[in-house]
Design a protein around this motif. Sequence first.
Motif, mmCIF file in Angstrom:
data_model
loop_
_atom_site.group_PDB
_atom_site.id
_atom_site.type_symbol
_atom_site.label_atom_id
_atom_site.label_comp_id
_atom_site.label_asym_id
_atom_site.label_seq_id
_atom_site.Cartn_x
_atom_site.Cartn_y
_atom_site.Cartn_z
ATOM 1 N N GLN A 1 17.326 14.617 -1.155
ATOM 2 C CA GLN A 1 17.373 13.780 -2.353
ATOM 3 C C GLN A 1 17.487 12.302 -1.994
ATOM 4 N N VAL A 2 18.265 11.992 -0.967
ATOM 5 C CA VAL A 2 18.359 10.603 -0.487
ATOM 6 C C VAL A 2 16.970 10.098 -0.112
ATOM 7 N N LEU A 3 16.226 10.907 0.612
ATOM 8 C CA LEU A 3 14.877 10.497 1.021
ATOM 9 C C LEU A 3 13.963 10.327 -0.188
ATOM 10 N N VAL A 4 13.975 11.275 -1.103
ATOM 11 C CA VAL A 4 13.129 11.191 -2.296
ATOM 12 C C VAL A 4 13.428 9.909 -3.074
ATOM 13 N N GLU A 5 14.698 9.615 -3.290
ATOM 14 C CA GLU A 5 15.081 8.415 -4.045
ATOM 15 C C GLU A 5 14.614 7.146 -3.355
ATOM 16 N N ARG A 6 14.760 7.096 -2.047
ATOM 17 C CA ARG A 6 14.359 5.902 -1.308
ATOM 18 C C ARG A 6 12.834 5.758 -1.248
ATOM 19 N N ILE A 7 12.148 6.871 -1.062
ATOM 20 C CA ILE A 7 10.681 6.851 -1.029
ATOM 21 C C ILE A 7 10.142 6.313 -2.343
ATOM 22 N N GLU A 8 10.642 6.846 -3.449
ATOM 23 C CA GLU A 8 10.168 6.418 -4.772
ATOM 24 C C GLU A 8 10.572 4.982 -5.080
ATOM 25 N N ALA A 9 11.789 4.595 -4.719
ATOM 26 C CA ALA A 9 12.242 3.224 -4.966
ATOM 27 C C ALA A 9 11.401 2.203 -4.207
ATOM 28 N N ALA A 10 10.888 2.604 -3.044
ATOM 29 C CA ALA A 10 10.052 1.709 -2.236
ATOM 30 C C ALA A 10 8.632 1.596 -2.791
ATOM 31 N N VAL B 1 5.031 13.102 6.844
ATOM 32 C CA VAL B 1 5.993 14.172 6.603
ATOM 33 C C VAL B 1 7.325 13.738 7.197
ATOM 34 N N ILE B 2 8.369 13.822 6.396
ATOM 35 C CA ILE B 2 9.718 13.537 6.892
ATOM 36 C C ILE B 2 10.547 14.802 6.695
ATOM 37 N N SER B 3 11.085 15.315 7.795
ATOM 38 C CA SER B 3 11.979 16.463 7.688
ATOM 39 C C SER B 3 13.408 16.008 7.929
ATOM 40 N N THR B 4 14.340 16.746 7.359
ATOM 41 C CA THR B 4 15.755 16.476 7.551
ATOM 42 C C THR B 4 16.455 17.787 7.863
ATOM 43 N N VAL C 1 0.869 -1.183 0.000
ATOM 44 C CA VAL C 1 0.000 0.000 0.000
ATOM 45 C C VAL C 1 0.907 1.235 0.000
ATOM 46 N N PRO C 2 0.968 1.975 -1.104
ATOM 47 C CA PRO C 2 1.816 3.173 -1.129
ATOM 48 C C PRO C 2 1.237 4.280 -0.260
ATOM 49 N N VAL C 3 2.114 5.019 0.400
ATOM 50 C CA VAL C 3 1.693 6.181 1.168
ATOM 51 C C VAL C 3 2.273 7.437 0.504
ATOM 52 N N ARG C 4 1.655 8.566 0.805
ATOM 53 C CA ARG C 4 2.044 9.842 0.204
ATOM 54 C C ARG C 4 2.869 10.625 1.218
ATOM 55 N N ILE C 5 4.101 10.917 0.843
ATOM 56 C CA ILE C 5 5.079 11.462 1.783
ATOM 57 C C ILE C 5 5.580 12.826 1.321
ATOM 58 N N ALA C 6 5.584 13.798 2.235
ATOM 59 C CA ALA C 6 6.167 15.113 1.983
ATOM 60 C C ALA C 6 7.555 15.150 2.618
ATOM 61 N N VAL C 7 8.496 15.767 1.919
ATOM 62 C CA VAL C 7 9.879 15.872 2.400
ATOM 63 C C VAL C 7 10.206 17.346 2.622
ATOM 64 N N LEU C 8 10.621 17.662 3.838
ATOM 65 C CA LEU C 8 10.997 19.019 4.216
ATOM 66 C C LEU C 8 12.469 19.036 4.623
ATOM 67 N N HIS D 1 6.453 4.316 -2.828
ATOM 68 C CA HIS D 1 5.621 5.361 -2.252
ATOM 69 C C HIS D 1 5.607 6.586 -3.170
ATOM 70 N N VAL D 2 4.817 7.587 -2.816
ATOM 71 C CA VAL D 2 4.664 8.797 -3.615
ATOM 72 C C VAL D 2 5.270 9.983 -2.863
ATOM 73 N N VAL D 3 6.113 10.757 -3.535
ATOM 74 C CA VAL D 3 6.582 12.015 -2.963
ATOM 75 C C VAL D 3 5.512 13.047 -3.293
ATOM 76 N N ALA D 4 4.729 13.414 -2.285
ATOM 77 C CA ALA D 4 3.569 14.290 -2.472
ATOM 78 C C ALA D 4 3.940 15.767 -2.466
ATOM 79 N N ALA D 5 5.063 16.115 -1.840
ATOM 80 C CA ALA D 5 5.514 17.505 -1.767
ATOM 81 C C ALA D 5 6.963 17.512 -1.300
ATOM 82 N N ARG D 6 7.650 18.597 -1.649
ATOM 83 C CA ARG D 6 9.031 18.762 -1.194
ATOM 84 C C ARG D 6 9.356 20.246 -1.156
#
Length: 180
Positions: free
Chosen positions: A33-42, A75-78, A11-18, A44-49
């Motif tokens: 970018q590390v997070l975006v690449e891993r989210i998409e490879a898994a 939401v994942i912040s770094t 089940v893909p989830v929609r993730i925002a990266v801050l 999931h959807v990058v819903a915002a950044r």
Amino acid sequence: MSSIDENKAFVPVRIAVLTVSDSRSLAEDRSGQVLVERIEAAGHVVAARTILRDERAEIAAQLRDWCAAPEIDVVISTGGTGLTGRDVTVEAHRDVYEKEIDAFGTVFTIVSMQKIGTSAVQSRATGGVAQGTYLFALPGSPGACKDAWDEILSLQLDYRHRPCNFVEILPRLEEHRRRK
């Protein structure tokens, strides 16, 4: 022990990266970018950044906006989780949380200890829930983002992960608001 139940559908989830930084641009944002690449490879959807300065009120406002957005589940912040005077991401997250996921920071520290030893004490990674949305604050290094994703979030954000995961209880995060 934990495992992936291959009999269940992903089940893909929609993730925002801050990314929180006073100095980085999107082009220089290696951790995001590390997070975006891993989210998409898994799957999931990058819903915002986006990238924001280390300003507590601005960070909290962005977190609240994303929590209110029905198209964002996580939401994942770094960045901004350290000990310096400008590191205010943890405080901004806690301004927004309805519930803190206390064990997230503990598990992140255990994972970090295996990689960087006692330097792990300098991170204040945190997780919580607000308005039916999961929020996680990670350190600003690409290595820390890899560790958090690979060792914790990739599993907890996979509906097939057993014995339990964050995705299966996502629909119930706001059940208290539906009670009569």
